[in-house]
Design a protein around this motif. Structure first.
Motif, mmCIF file in Angstrom:
data_model
loop_
_atom_site.group_PDB
_atom_site.id
_atom_site.type_symbol
_atom_site.label_atom_id
_atom_site.label_comp_id
_atom_site.label_asym_id
_atom_site.label_seq_id
_atom_site.Cartn_x
_atom_site.Cartn_y
_atom_site.Cartn_z
ATOM 1 N N VAL A 190 0.842 -1.204 0.000
ATOM 2 C CA VAL A 190 0.000 0.000 0.000
ATOM 3 C C VAL A 190 0.873 1.247 0.000
ATOM 4 O O VAL A 190 0.603 2.210 -0.733
ATOM 5 N N VAL A 191 1.920 1.257 0.793
ATOM 6 C CA VAL A 191 2.819 2.419 0.855
ATOM 7 C C VAL A 191 3.471 2.668 -0.500
ATOM 8 O O VAL A 191 3.560 3.808 -0.961
ATOM 9 N N LEU A 192 3.913 1.609 -1.162
ATOM 10 C CA LEU A 192 4.527 1.770 -2.488
ATOM 11 C C LEU A 192 3.529 2.314 -3.505
ATOM 12 O O LEU A 192 3.862 3.186 -4.321
ATOM 13 N N LEU A 193 2.295 1.828 -3.482
ATOM 14 C CA LEU A 193 1.278 2.328 -4.406
ATOM 15 C C LEU A 193 0.943 3.793 -4.136
ATOM 16 O O LEU A 193 0.784 4.584 -5.069
ATOM 17 N N VAL A 194 0.857 4.176 -2.874
ATOM 18 C CA VAL A 194 0.576 5.574 -2.533
ATOM 19 C C VAL A 194 1.736 6.468 -2.960
ATOM 20 O O VAL A 194 1.529 7.565 -3.489
ATOM 21 N N ALA A 195 2.961 6.018 -2.767
ATOM 22 C CA ALA A 195 4.123 6.802 -3.189
ATOM 23 C C ALA A 195 4.140 6.968 -4.708
ATOM 24 O O ALA A 195 4.426 8.059 -5.217
ATOM 25 N N ALA A 197 1.456 9.476 -5.577
ATOM 26 C CA ALA A 197 1.838 10.839 -5.215
ATOM 27 C C ALA A 197 2.858 11.424 -6.193
ATOM 28 O O ALA A 197 2.706 12.561 -6.642
ATOM 29 N N THR A 198 3.877 10.655 -6.530
ATOM 30 C CA THR A 198 4.884 11.197 -7.436
ATOM 31 C C THR A 198 4.328 11.379 -8.842
ATOM 32 O O THR A 198 4.661 12.347 -9.521
ATOM 33 N N GLY A 199 3.467 10.486 -9.277
ATOM 34 C CA GLY A 199 2.860 10.627 -10.596
ATOM 35 C C GLY A 199 1.857 11.758 -10.668
ATOM 36 O O GLY A 199 1.634 12.347 -11.721
ATOM 37 N N THR A 200 1.244 12.062 -9.526
ATOM 38 C CA THR A 200 0.233 13.117 -9.489
ATOM 39 C C THR A 200 0.856 14.497 -9.399
ATOM 40 O O THR A 200 0.453 15.417 -10.106
ATOM 41 N N ARG A 242 -3.774 18.126 -13.007
ATOM 42 C CA ARG A 242 -3.561 16.689 -12.820
ATOM 43 C C ARG A 242 -3.992 16.217 -11.432
ATOM 44 O O ARG A 242 -4.741 15.232 -11.319
ATOM 45 N N PRO A 243 -3.589 16.891 -10.337
ATOM 46 C CA PRO A 243 -4.080 16.444 -9.024
ATOM 47 C C PRO A 243 -5.604 16.529 -8.905
ATOM 48 O O PRO A 243 -6.226 15.677 -8.262
ATOM 49 N N ALA A 244 -6.211 17.524 -9.540
ATOM 50 C CA ALA A 244 -7.672 17.616 -9.501
ATOM 51 C C ALA A 244 -8.298 16.434 -10.233
ATOM 52 O O ALA A 244 -9.297 15.860 -9.773
ATOM 53 N N GLY A 245 -7.733 16.043 -11.358
ATOM 54 C CA GLY A 245 -8.230 14.880 -12.087
ATOM 55 C C GLY A 245 -8.075 13.601 -11.285
ATOM 56 O O GLY A 245 -8.977 12.750 -11.263
ATOM 57 N N VAL A 246 -6.952 13.459 -10.612
ATOM 58 C CA VAL A 246 -6.736 12.279 -9.763
ATOM 59 C C VAL A 246 -7.737 12.271 -8.614
ATOM 60 O O VAL A 246 -8.272 11.219 -8.254
ATOM 61 N N LEU A 247 -8.016 13.447 -8.063
ATOM 62 C CA LEU A 247 -9.007 13.542 -6.993
ATOM 63 C C LEU A 247 -10.395 13.116 -7.487
ATOM 64 O O LEU A 247 -11.099 12.354 -6.809
ATOM 65 N N VAL A 248 -10.780 13.580 -8.671
ATOM 66 C CA VAL A 248 -12.067 13.185 -9.251
ATOM 67 C C VAL A 248 -12.097 11.667 -9.449
ATOM 68 O O VAL A 248 -13.079 11.000 -9.109
ATOM 69 N N GLY A 249 -11.027 11.117 -10.004
ATOM 70 C CA GLY A 249 -10.963 9.668 -10.186
ATOM 71 C C GLY A 249 -11.024 8.921 -8.866
ATOM 72 O O GLY A 249 -11.681 7.887 -8.754
ATOM 73 N N GLY A 250 -10.351 9.441 -7.848
ATOM 74 C CA GLY A 250 -10.379 8.811 -6.528
ATOM 75 C C GLY A 250 -11.773 8.818 -5.919
ATOM 76 O O GLY A 250 -12.210 7.822 -5.336
ATOM 77 N N VAL A 251 -12.476 9.945 -6.066
ATOM 78 C CA VAL A 251 -13.844 10.023 -5.544
ATOM 79 C C VAL A 251 -14.752 9.051 -6.288
ATOM 80 O O VAL A 251 -15.569 8.353 -5.674
ATOM 81 N N LEU A 252 -14.609 8.988 -7.602
ATOM 82 C CA LEU A 252 -15.428 8.047 -8.377
ATOM 83 C C LEU A 252 -15.132 6.595 -7.989
ATOM 84 O O LEU A 252 -16.045 5.778 -7.881
ATOM 85 N N ALA A 253 -13.862 6.283 -7.775
ATOM 86 C CA ALA A 253 -13.498 4.923 -7.363
ATOM 87 C C ALA A 253 -14.040 4.629 -5.967
ATOM 88 O O ALA A 253 -14.531 3.523 -5.697
#
Length: 107
Positions: free
Chosen positions: A47-52, A55-58, A70-81
């Motif tokens: 989980v830590v590796l996936l979060v890292a 974060a770096t990709g975002t 890009r972070p806003a898009g990731v946030l939208v995707g995270g909320v949808l998921a």
């Protein structure tokens, strides 16, 4: 080793290593028992590796900040998921949110 020979040797070494990792799982299944604590640590480490990676990709692009779209898009995707939307909806929602923000001039 330099040049093409070195590159081919490295690719072959990586291929052999990858294949060996794929064989180890089934070969050792049931023979090696990991303690519960080790299993918990391995799960937490994944989980830590996936979060890292997220974060770096975002937040980064090259050597600097990726911008706010890009972070806003990731946030939208995270909320949808999180809301258990189908995977294509999550991906398209994140992409559309990022595209709309970039079209509006948000970097």
């Amino acid at each position: 080793m330099t040049g093409t020979t070195g590159t081919v040797a490295m690719i072959l070494a990586l291929a052999v290593g990858t294949y060996a990792f794929r064989l180890v799982g089934p070969a050792l299944h049931g023979r090696v028992v990991l303690p519960a604590r080790v299993q918990e640590l391995l799960a937490a480490g994944a989980v830590v590796l996936l979060v890292a990676l997220l974060a770096t990709g975002t937040w980064t692009e090259g050597d600097g900040f990726a911008g706010w779209a890009r972070p806003a898009g990731v946030l939208v995707g995270g909320v949808l998921a999180w809301r258990r939307a189908p995977f294509p909806v999550v991906v398209l929602g994140a992409a559309v949110a990022t595209a709309v923000l970039r079209a509006a001039g948000v970097p």
